[in-house]
Design an enzyme around this catalytic site. Structure first.
Site, PDB file in Angstrom:
ATOM      1  CB  SER A 166      -0.963   0.004   1.185  1.00 45.95           C
ATOM      2  OG  SER A 166      -2.033  -0.889   0.954  1.00 45.95           O
TER       3      SER A 166
ATOM      4  CE  LYS B 172      -1.786   3.892   2.682  1.00 44.93           C
ATOM      5  NZ  LYS B 172      -1.681   2.913   3.791  1.00 44.93           N
ATOM      6  CB  THR B 173       1.310   1.656   6.863  1.00 44.11           C
ATOM      7  OG1 THR B 173      -0.093   1.791   6.557  1.00 44.11           O
ATOM      8  CG2 THR B 173       1.648   2.440   8.111  1.00 44.11           C
ATOM      9  N   GLY B 174       2.411   0.034   4.534  1.00 44.34           N
ATOM     10  CA  GLY B 174       2.127  -1.007   3.548  1.00 44.34           C
ATOM     11  C   GLY B 174       2.520  -2.352   4.114  1.00 44.34           C
TER      12      GLY B 174
END
Length: 252
Positions: free
Chosen positions: A62, A200-202
């Site tokens: 993500s 942003k995390t992913g």
């Protein structure tokens, strides 16, 4: 003297590969196996934990929503001021996905179906053009347009993420000022009196990411962390771990 020089060289090699002790302590504290790259916009000063891994490519998961949002804005397919994504009523496994979303709320909730609906409109040809022009990672010759950032068809390293974000911040990529400004709003995660954090995390299910940049009064620091993460509880604290590292380096 030769022995001293040899020991010094070995110490420098160790730090070049594994990073400085202050970052290493945080990784050890949380038993993380991974890497982080931190780089200053103003001074070009940088810190890296585990350099071999820093140049190893993984699925961005993500974190690709950063570039994906910019592409959607540039292609006039998204505007975070309006309600863009109308929920079809199908229940998804994550409760926050089961509602209408703006681009900003979809980004923050990491809403997969929202971005998949954008991907269908953007299409494979436009994606390949954007990725190639921006030099973002490597993309397989054949890929599923609604899954490629999740299934390993697109891969990028932590160093590659930092390089991309530096060009994004410097607006050296061929996108409009409006698209850049909208993206900055979409990415804003935290604002305090001393810094603003956009990130942003992913998560692939095995590799966890936290990617972004922090703006202070006198500099902007870009970072990309990835680590072996199979536990959702560890995944959820990656942002806090990253902030702990940034504090250890005196950045925030």
């Amino acid at each position: 003297m030769r022995l001293i020089l040899l020991l010094l060289a070995l110490t420098l090699d160790f730090h070049a590969i594994f990073g400085d002790p202050s970052i290493g302590k945080v990784f050890s504290k949380y038993e993380l196996t991974g890497t982080i790259v931190i780089s200053s916009i103003e001074s070009n000063q940088s810190f890296t934990q585990n350099k071999p891994r820093a140049v190893t490519s993984y699925s961005p998961a993500s974190t690709f929503k950063i570039f994906n949002s910019l592409i959607a804005l540039e292609e006039n397919l998204a505007n975070n001021k309006d309600e863009l994504f109308v929920w079809d009523g199908t229940p998804r496994s994550i409760e926050s996905w089961n509602q209408n979303h703006t681009l900003k709320s979809a980004f923050m909730a990491s809403c997969v179906w929202c971005y998949q609906s954008l991907a269908e409109k953007i299409g494979p040809e436009r994606y390949r053009k954007h990725l190639t022009t921006a030099g973002f990672g490597s993309l397989s010759k054949v890929f599923n347009v609604t899954e490629f950032w999740l299934d390993g068809s697109l891969r990028i390293s932590a160093a590659g993420q930092v390089d991309f974000l530096k060009r994004l911040i410097g607006r050296s990529l061929s996108y409009s000022a409006t698209s850049y400004e909208e993206l900055e709003d979409v990415m804003l995660r935290e604002a305090t009196g001393s810094y603003q954090l956009r990130a942003k995390t992913g998560w692939t299910g095995s590799i966890g990411w936290f990617v972004g940049y922090v703006e202070t009064s006198d500099d902007t620091w870009v970072f990309a962390l990835n680590a072996d993460v199979k536990d959702i509880n560890l995944m959820m604290i990656l942002p806090d771990i990253t902030k702990e590292i940034l504090k250890a380096k005196g950045i925030i």
